[in-house]
Design a protein around this motif. Structure first.
Motif, PDB file in Angstrom:
ATOM      1  N   CYS A 188       0.663  -1.121  -0.178  1.00 41.40           N
ATOM      2  CA  CYS A 188       0.000   0.035  -0.013  1.00 41.40           C
ATOM      3  C   CYS A 188       0.968   1.197   0.117  1.00 41.40           C
ATOM      4  O   CYS A 188       0.723   2.405  -0.670  1.00 41.40           O
ATOM      5  CB  CYS A 188      -1.007  -0.061   1.318  1.00 41.40           C
ATOM      6  SG  CYS A 188      -2.243  -1.193   1.012  1.00 41.40           S
ATOM      7  N   ALA A 189       2.034   1.265   0.821  1.00 39.18           N
ATOM      8  CA  ALA A 189       2.778   2.496   0.876  1.00 39.18           C
ATOM      9  C   ALA A 189       3.536   2.371  -0.441  1.00 39.18           C
ATOM     10  O   ALA A 189       3.787   3.733  -0.963  1.00 39.18           O
ATOM     11  CB  ALA A 189       3.728   2.438   2.204  1.00 39.18           C
TER      12      ALA A 189
ATOM     13  N   THR B  32     -11.626   2.976   0.145  1.00 37.40           N
ATOM     14  CA  THR B  32     -10.814   2.869  -1.199  1.00 37.40           C
ATOM     15  C   THR B  32     -12.069   2.391  -2.191  1.00 37.40           C
ATOM     16  O   THR B  32     -12.295   1.326  -2.199  1.00 37.40           O
ATOM     17  CB  THR B  32      -9.748   1.855  -0.895  1.00 37.40           C
ATOM     18  OG1 THR B  32      -8.890   2.282   0.204  1.00 37.40           O
ATOM     19  CG2 THR B  32      -8.822   1.729  -1.874  1.00 37.40           C
ATOM     20  N   PRO B  33     -12.005   3.392  -3.157  1.00 35.08           N
ATOM     21  CA  PRO B  33     -13.182   3.458  -3.885  1.00 35.08           C
ATOM     22  C   PRO B  33     -13.143   1.958  -4.929  1.00 35.08           C
ATOM     23  O   PRO B  33     -14.051   1.103  -4.989  1.00 35.08           O
ATOM     24  CB  PRO B  33     -12.882   4.456  -4.998  1.00 35.08           C
ATOM     25  CG  PRO B  33     -12.251   5.329  -4.196  1.00 35.08           C
ATOM     26  CD  PRO B  33     -11.265   4.694  -3.288  1.00 35.08           C
ATOM     27  N   ARG B  34     -11.795   1.637  -5.317  1.00 35.16           N
ATOM     28  CA  ARG B  34     -11.831   0.306  -6.264  1.00 35.16           C
ATOM     29  C   ARG B  34     -11.219  -0.932  -5.407  1.00 35.16           C
ATOM     30  O   ARG B  34     -11.042  -1.887  -6.147  1.00 35.16           O
ATOM     31  CB  ARG B  34     -11.159   0.698  -7.371  1.00 35.16           C
ATOM     32  CG  ARG B  34     -11.505   1.720  -8.381  1.00 35.16           C
ATOM     33  CD  ARG B  34     -10.654   1.981  -9.483  1.00 35.16           C
ATOM     34  NE  ARG B  34     -10.474   0.949 -10.454  1.00 35.16           N
ATOM     35  CZ  ARG B  34      -9.658   0.854 -11.495  1.00 35.16           C
ATOM     36  NH1 ARG B  34      -8.923   1.933 -11.616  1.00 35.16           N
ATOM     37  NH2 ARG B  34      -9.728  -0.105 -12.224  1.00 35.16           N
ATOM     38  N   ALA B  35     -11.511  -0.748  -4.038  1.00 41.61           N
ATOM     39  CA  ALA B  35     -11.250  -2.270  -3.450  1.00 41.61           C
ATOM     40  C   ALA B  35     -12.261  -3.157  -3.286  1.00 41.61           C
ATOM     41  O   ALA B  35     -13.345  -2.616  -3.190  1.00 41.61           O
ATOM     42  CB  ALA B  35     -10.540  -1.569  -1.841  1.00 41.61           C
TER      43      ALA B  35
ATOM     44  N   ILE C 214      -6.503   2.365  -8.080  1.00 41.01           N
ATOM     45  CA  ILE C 214      -6.251   1.271  -8.735  1.00 41.01           C
ATOM     46  C   ILE C 214      -7.151   0.094  -8.145  1.00 41.01           C
ATOM     47  O   ILE C 214      -7.349   0.298  -7.096  1.00 41.01           O
ATOM     48  CB  ILE C 214      -4.556   0.975  -8.593  1.00 41.01           C
ATOM     49  CG1 ILE C 214      -4.509   0.787  -7.135  1.00 41.01           C
ATOM     50  CG2 ILE C 214      -3.790   1.732  -9.264  1.00 41.01           C
ATOM     51  CD1 ILE C 214      -3.091   0.297  -6.787  1.00 41.01           C
ATOM     52  N   PRO C 215      -7.210  -0.818  -8.731  1.00 38.48           N
ATOM     53  CA  PRO C 215      -8.058  -2.063  -8.170  1.00 38.48           C
ATOM     54  C   PRO C 215      -7.207  -2.787  -7.055  1.00 38.48           C
ATOM     55  O   PRO C 215      -5.791  -2.782  -7.285  1.00 38.48           O
ATOM     56  CB  PRO C 215      -8.229  -3.183  -9.327  1.00 38.48           C
ATOM     57  CG  PRO C 215      -7.185  -2.505 -10.412  1.00 38.48           C
ATOM     58  CD  PRO C 215      -6.977  -1.215 -10.092  1.00 38.48           C
ATOM     59  N   VAL C 216      -7.609  -2.989  -6.008  1.00 39.94           N
ATOM     60  CA  VAL C 216      -7.164  -3.844  -4.820  1.00 39.94           C
ATOM     61  C   VAL C 216      -8.096  -4.816  -4.351  1.00 39.94           C
ATOM     62  O   VAL C 216      -9.319  -4.594  -3.882  1.00 39.94           O
ATOM     63  CB  VAL C 216      -6.999  -2.774  -3.677  1.00 39.94           C
ATOM     64  CG1 VAL C 216      -6.408  -3.413  -2.416  1.00 39.94           C
ATOM     65  CG2 VAL C 216      -6.449  -1.317  -4.121  1.00 39.94           C
TER      66      VAL C 216
ATOM     67  N   ALA D 123      -2.091  -2.857  -9.779  1.00 39.53           N
ATOM     68  CA  ALA D 123      -3.041  -3.334  -9.001  1.00 39.53           C
ATOM     69  C   ALA D 123      -2.425  -4.064  -7.725  1.00 39.53           C
ATOM     70  O   ALA D 123      -1.153  -4.316  -7.564  1.00 39.53           O
ATOM     71  CB  ALA D 123      -3.804  -4.471  -9.763  1.00 39.53           C
ATOM     72  N   LEU D 124      -3.087  -4.179  -6.578  1.00 36.23           N
ATOM     73  CA  LEU D 124      -2.703  -4.851  -5.450  1.00 36.23           C
ATOM     74  C   LEU D 124      -3.653  -6.040  -5.124  1.00 36.23           C
ATOM     75  O   LEU D 124      -4.860  -5.983  -4.989  1.00 36.23           O
ATOM     76  CB  LEU D 124      -2.751  -3.897  -4.234  1.00 36.23           C
ATOM     77  CG  LEU D 124      -1.732  -2.795  -4.144  1.00 36.23           C
ATOM     78  CD1 LEU D 124      -1.977  -1.936  -3.073  1.00 36.23           C
ATOM     79  CD2 LEU D 124      -0.072  -3.167  -4.569  1.00 36.23           C
TER      80      LEU D 124
END
Lengths: 304, 304
Positions: free
Chosen positions: B204-205, B263-266, B233-235, B216-217
């Motif tokens: 994340c950092a 987080t919007p795309r988590a 980014i997607p998570v 992506a994560l």
């Protein structure tokens, strides 16, 4: 280069023993910012002194037995993998020639892990300063002044990439190290060992303790020769260049000569006399590493 | 299983900084029985806090960017390589599916090496006792009694093979660790990171510090979420089973829920709700590791 065809690769662990720690204070700490407190209690039982072993089996295997690479002091198996200047190291060179290769990180080094308790591994570990490999491994007389021996084979532009491979080493863990190496030899069965520096000491000791399991030894500038009687197996000793410039290496080379003289099937090759000039102690990852590997492969084909 | 076709594999190092040690006594010691004395002078300059990275590029690469695996606290990259019961781990699972895979050993762990000097890495490192992963990673309530949670996915017969992967970890090396991970992301360019536990915090950092380089994560039971603003980014967050049995994990799971909510795309997936029951913290190497990998791959295909 041609793609590698690998039937199987991965890692396993061998060896290890139980050990206890007692009487240490217990603390509540935070491991990651924002995470709940962690009760750090180090008192109890540990599994220590295991050996990490990674292996890769090519498709097809064309050689008669597994090939084991044992690194020297203060390093890890990374030294066999990729040269500091980014070429394929001996692990891949021999893999491409049909050997089932095994690379270990010695006990208390690298992925084998250590126990950070003097009750288990006594004393403070040694570690290599920025100048140490340059000056101790016969790259040249002065790191600070950037002076290298004439005609040196070390990829000097990538010296720091090599330096990053160095890890701390305890002194006095020989019994653990040898026990784990023997467990490895027992697991893989009859094998050839290519060993560097301190690894050469353990390779000899393993051959002495398990004479039916070690078919041949290749010793790269070994720093010791075990303490027992060598079995009747072929042994190749290789030494690099510039040895006369360093009294410590003169002594180590003389010990190798004495070992070769009392070991019936030992062959000692000084690389400069074989037409390969300029190597220091890290000969398996210097610029002419492929040429030296080819000599080793030729010797194995003739002697195994 | 089908042989692997690998265009290139090996390792490199990134990052690191200079640090000095002074005022230590100098000793003459013997490193190997019979070898000449060695002057052990630890005073001087070191290169510390580098990051070891191994990679394998399949032939052909069919995925859009490199895939990085960042392990959790007290472990090394070995956790991605081979499962304790000897099956191929996620490194090979994703390699077989066309990803250029990169596995690192976090700074001061495994082949990255540590500096055995409190002036450089302060404090004593933590280490895992025989019972710790069993009881802290939600395998079961008591290692001594051999009690596991009902329906557990951990390969219990190979618990000690997992235990052997554990290595000491310092506390307070976060700045060094993050600096080296950022150096890695800058070297490989736009990438996907699959990160476990403490590695999730750094992933994340890294995404917060280098938003253009992390595409992506995938966070496996992350123990932290960095300290900055997440890029768009997607998570994917994955959590295993038996969380309600351990108050520490209830807190960590709640922090993950809060992170996902802001987080919007988590997307947060609890594996039991997805039909995958019984996983503890080490979900990438438990018995159903292939099934979980397939879920991750499916999510990546839909979201990248």
């Amino acid at each position: 280069m041609k793609p590698l065809c690998i039937a199987e690769m991965g890692h396993f662990f061998v060896g290890g023993r139980r050990a206890r720690v007692a009487g240490r204070p217990v603390a509540e700490i935070q491991l990651v910012p924002g995470s709940p407190p962690y009760r750090a209690d180090m008192n109890g039982e540990y599994l220590v002194a295991s050996l990490y072993v990674e292996h890769a089996r090519p498709e097809p295997v064309t050689r008669p037995c597994p090939l084991l690479f044992w690194h020297g002091g203060g390093l890890t198996g990374a030294c066999w993998d990729t040269t500091p200047d980014g070429r394929e190291g001996w692990k891949l060179w021999f893999l491409r020639r049909g050997w089932h290769v095994h690379v270990s990180d010695a006990v208390e080094r690298g992925r084998s892990g250590y126990a950070p308790f003097p009750e288990i591994f006594p004393g403070a570990p040694l570690h290599r300063r920025v100048n140490d490999p340059w000056e101790q491994f016969r790259i040249g007389p002065s790191h600070a002044e950037g002076r290298a021996h004439p005609g040196h084979q070390f990829p000097l532009d990538h010296y720091e990439d090599f330096l990053r491979q160095c890890v701390p080493r305890f002194v006095g863990t020989d019994a653990d190290m040898l026990a784990a190496y023997l467990a490895l030899v027992e697991r893989v069965g009859p094998c050839v060992i290519i060993a560097h520096s301190q690894g050469g000491h353990f390779a000899c000791a393993a051959a002495q303790a398990a004479p039916d399991l070690v078919r041949a030894l290749v010793l790269l500038e070994p720093s010791g020769f075990g303490a027992g009687a060598m079995p009747d197996i072929p042994v190749l000793l290789l030494y690099g260049d510039h040895i006369a410039r360093d009294p410590r290496w003169v002594t180590l080379r003389a010990a190798g000569g004495a070992f070769a003289a009392r070991t019936p099937r030992a062959a000692l090759h000084d690389l400069p006399a074989e037409g390969l000039a300029g190597n220091g102690h890290m000969l398996m990852l210097e610029r002419n590493s492929d040429a030296i590997a080819a000599r080793v492969q030729g010797w194995l084909e003739s002697n195994l």
